[in-house]
Design an enzyme around this catalytic site. Structure first.
Site, PDB file in Angstrom:
ATOM      1  N   THR B 185       0.865  -1.174   0.000  1.00  0.00           N
ATOM      2  CA  THR B 185       0.000   0.000   0.000  1.00  0.00           C
ATOM      3  C   THR B 185       0.902   1.225   0.000  1.00  0.00           C
ATOM      4  OG1 THR B 185      -1.562   1.236   1.336  1.00  0.00           O
ATOM      5  CG2 THR B 185      -0.229  -0.370   2.511  1.00  0.00           C
ATOM      6  N   GLU B 330      -5.128  -3.164   3.671  1.00  0.00           N
ATOM      7  CA  GLU B 330      -4.854  -3.792   4.971  1.00  0.00           C
ATOM      8  C   GLU B 330      -6.032  -4.615   5.485  1.00  0.00           C
ATOM      9  OE1 GLU B 330      -4.160  -0.702   4.126  1.00  0.00           O
ATOM     10  OE2 GLU B 330      -2.357   0.070   5.118  1.00  0.00           O
ATOM     11  N   LYS B 438      -8.871  20.298  13.692  1.00  0.00           N
ATOM     12  CA  LYS B 438      -9.142  20.215  15.119  1.00  0.00           C
ATOM     13  C   LYS B 438      -9.191  21.607  15.712  1.00  0.00           C
ATOM     14  CE  LYS B 438      -7.207  15.649  15.122  1.00  0.00           C
ATOM     15  NZ  LYS B 438      -6.245  14.677  15.623  1.00  0.00           N
ATOM     16  N   TRP B 443     -13.817  18.520  16.241  1.00  0.00           N
ATOM     17  CA  TRP B 443     -13.336  18.212  14.895  1.00  0.00           C
ATOM     18  C   TRP B 443     -14.268  18.811  13.840  1.00  0.00           C
ATOM     19  CZ3 TRP B 443     -11.489  12.378  14.757  1.00  0.00           C
ATOM     20  CH2 TRP B 443     -10.441  12.212  15.679  1.00  0.00           C
TER      21      TRP B 443
END
Lengths: 544, 544
Positions: B185, B330, B438, B443
């Site tokens: 990846t 993954e 942030k 957020w």
């Protein structure tokens, strides 16, 4: 070199965790043993299963201990399974239809410590209680208000027992090969044998059962497992349903046609599974009342062969697709399911029924082969039949407390069935291997001859058994019960087979009898029949 | 106490064994790299895979060795995978779209011994060959007649190489945790990382992918995996398809709209999977030609977010059900699939599209949670967003040759995505965790602001990045490319957000630019953009 993926053991309680998080509000509906309909959901069921686990632990139940259940399909039975498995204990389902002596033998052999029991079954166990040495406590699956008087040791109503746990508890984690469940299989000879499922085998079995070419169920289904949880692991549905997030309708104690119909209709059940006897009762109820089945999409029939007429009636008159299935307690239990592969997708009418009368094809995770008496693999031609052997992660390798394995050197388990396999993987049982007739090194299917014989208009019932023969080892004897008021000759009966089977398959003689012995579940008791004819000898002409 | 079920390791070659026995004649159709359509079936494919295994062994390839493939989706690539895995070697798919330097780095890092390569990709490797120290042989996936001249070491046409093996060979058996496949990846920073799939993870992933609430495929499907085998394990389809016995159509090298349409139509493909770019090309072709998709039943879209308009067009104009999916290399790679649960089954139109725009829900075997910066679990309310963490048997725990694990103490893998989860298990990506802004401990989703900004009629493209702020830690800066010939003021742009998001989400400033940097795959290159604005400071008024 090993891969670098996560070590995430296949544990059964992960199934109810998944359902509680991702299918939290999916209903679990039960016709309770007390009477009323009870509704819960996966989130609530998991919460109570955690309390079962916590409460069992407080009773001293630990990894590897056996907890028996003698119970109908209800939400309580379901949460008990998960609670028991969630601390690494073993749910041991006992079939209440067994003879009391067998139940006593099984409980003692399994060394069960607790019995979770429906009120229905208290009378069975009360008669046996003195002989059940290892049982420390009976948890009666009801509340205090419905608790019957009983002298059983430490008997307590489930709801009171459960109320002593607050649910602030976490599942235990352990090796995925840890035992999870147990079910005894009662052969026709010898003592019952205990099959010991593992977490891994149960989880893999559930994953094998879900796809379209197996059970074919999904989160939009409403599944009613009529097949009891005490019958061969509930065909996996107690685990597959929450795994895929289907709604569940549990029929409780009432399995008659009217009761089953009522639930199918009221809760819009889309998928169900049961033995032919249950469906026969339902079909009779539908015919008597003129009701239809507008919500039911598919039905799995197993346990014994699905009669062709039953498959046809469901499909043609009620628009319910039938999936004939085959399995064994030793296989968790699914072995094959008769969904339609593309080669057969265009079939209709009799041709489709011919396929559906087969027991189906194995999902990935079940290997099948047929072999001769010398264990040589036989061709997959749909005609040759041989002993059916199976292999896979949800197939037993040994029975509980048995010293020797139940598989051959290459890991194959002999099913005790004789079957054909075709080039598309479809399997059809032709006989039990102990019933097949071995004539001159070739095999004759007793079942095929019986099916032909009952096609004769004068025949009420027929059985075929092998009789010792000086030249051919065995030859078939046809045993017939004629219909009331009929008479027939041997020649007439045997002539009926001409042209329908190979000449050498035609039985050598006919015995007319008043009655053929049956087992408790209605199957022909071949052992008793063989016993009755053990001194029989073929007429001299036939023996040459 | 352990269960007593069979030890039947989950090995990938058992999948092709199952297909060859039970779905022997199911077609595997390929648009070959040489041009013509090639047809084979699972029985023949398995026979050739055995020859691949045998031939590799003769070349000295053994358990754990890496065999690279640089190849399109073809029957040859498929049989190579099974042949490689069948002796315990590792198929290492290389994405030919990577930069040549990356390919060289990856091959050397993986220490590949053999490369199986399509003629298309020879020029890429020929330029790198001197740097590929571990490669002993190049097997060119064609026959002698189509073999190009090449100076690559020990280059041989696949068909000649394969002809040297007679197929009298048996698979190897080993631990199910043995490495089976490998895929690197390429993050935006640092070197690529190798994910090492095991036989177990691949088999379990395939079992997770099949049921109706995941891919929902069966033996009656004709599956066209347009997603390349070199892209994140082909989303599992190279293993799931034979596992369930579906027919397969392999598109080879031609992924343009006309070529894809031609295969969909000619071979009555019922199910396909690809990234949005492919479907965009197909939809353009359909519109230009007026063609329809009468056979195609369902399409999985993943790799990047499926545009709402694309979902709508497929469903409304072509009657093709869309399943939005999300995953990672993954994760083998499936993480979630957006099938419709019963809670949403009655939705139509925009309400249904709202659900389908989410990335979907995890199948059994994928655990998901969202956490805050202190790793505390956040509520599953469909609104709160946090770092998305995953766990399961087909999720990576460590990268190849890395010393430290890729998971936290409880085994969770941080996806690097920021997402919401709702009470039904549906996940929606709201940002990459490195892009989320942030502000004062809360957020702000950069993606949500960008999606809003591009809705403004004057805006061609928009990006939102976090800029250091003395009081709030970070505050959003809106970077805008105006449409050709348009002019706009900052006030006008910021005013557009009023009432559409919470006030404190509204960016503090706007930067008008001529161009926004992109990655090779067309995504906004946030790192480059942040770099460009690294000395930027908010106007004093905004910074207070």
């Amino acid at each position: 070199m090993l891969g670098l993926m996560q070590d995430w053991p296949l544990l059964c309680h992960r199934i109810i965790d998944h359902a509680a998080l991702n299918h939290a509000e999916r209903p679990v509906i039960t016709r309770s043993i007390e009477g009323p309909i009870h509704t819960t959901n996966y989130a609530a069921l998991r919460a109570r299963a955690l309390r079962v686990a916590q409460r069992l632990e407080r009773d001293g139940i630990k990894l590897g201990d056996r907890v028996a259940t003698l119970a109908w399909n209800t939400w309580r039975h379901l949460e008990c399974w998960y609670g028991i498995m969630g601390i690494g204990a073993v749910y041991h389902t006992i079939n209440p239809r067994l003879f009391p002596d067998q139940i006593a033998w099984i409980v003692n052999h399994a060394e069960d410590r607790v019995v979770m029991i429906d009120t229905t079954f208290l009378p069975i166990v009360e008669k046996l209680a003195d002989r059940l040495k290892t049982i420390e406590r009976y948890v009666v699956l009801t509340d205090a208000a419905h608790m019957p008087a009983t002298a059983l040791r430490n008997a307590v109503p489930y709801e009171e027992w459960l109320a002593e746990a607050d649910g602030d508890f976490a599942w235990k984690y352990f090796d995925e090969n840890t035992a999870a469940g147990m079910c005894y299989t009662s052969g026709t000879t010898g003592n019952p044998k205990g099959v010991l499922y593992s977490h891994r085998s149960n989880v893999l079995h559930s994953m094998m059962a879900a796809p379209a070419d197996a059970m074919g169920v999904c989160s939009r289904d409403v599944i009613m497992p009529v097949v009891p949880m005490f019958h061969a692991n509930c065909w996996g549905l107690a685990l597959t349903s929450p795994m895929i997030g289907a709604a569940v309708v549990m029929p409780g104690a009432k399995l008659d046609g009217a009761s089953i119909y009522e639930l199918l209709d009221a809760y819009r059940v889309t998928f169900s599974a049961a033995v032919p006897t249950v469906w026969l009762m339902l079909l009779q109820h539908l015919e008597a009342t003129g009701r239809k089945l507008p919500h039911l999409r598919a039905v799995v029939i197993g346990g014994s062969a699905a009669p062709r007429a039953m498959i046809q009636k469901f499909q043609d008159e009620y628009d319910v697709e039938i999936c004939h299935a085959w399995g064994m307690t030793e296989m968790s239990p699914l072995g094959s399911l008769c969904t339609i592969k593309p080669e057969y997708a265009a079939l209709t009418g009799d041709a489709k029924l011919d396929v559906q009368s087969k027991q189906g094809h194995p999902p990935f995770g079940v290997e099948m082969k047929i072999v001769d008496d010398d264990d040589r693999a036989l061709p997959r031609d749909g005609k040759t039949f041989g002993r059916l052997k199976v292999r896979g992660p949800s197939v037993a390798r040994r029975y509980f407390k048995e010293d020797s394995g139940a598989v051959d050197a290459e890991g194959w388990f002999d099913t005790g069935d004789v079957a054909t396999l075709d080039c598309y993987g479809y399997m059809q049982i032709t006989d039990r291997s102990k019933d097949v007739i071995k004539s001159g090194g070739e095999w004759i299917s007793s079942i095929e001859l019986e099916n032909l014989a009952v096609g004769h208009p004068k025949v009420a019932e027929a059985a075929v058994i092998g009789i010792r023969h000086p030249k051919w080892d065995e030859r078939p004897l046809l045993v017939i019960v004629l219909k009331q008021g009929q008479t027939a000759t041997k020649t007439e009966m045997l002539g009926y087979f001409a042209g329908k089977v190979a000449n050498w398959w035609i039985p050598d003689d006919v015995a007319f009898v008043d009655e053929i012995p049956h087992t408790a579940t209605g199957k022909i008791q071949k052992t008793a029949l063989r016993d009755r004819f053990k001194t029989y000898a073929f007429p001299v002409a036939a023996a040459e």
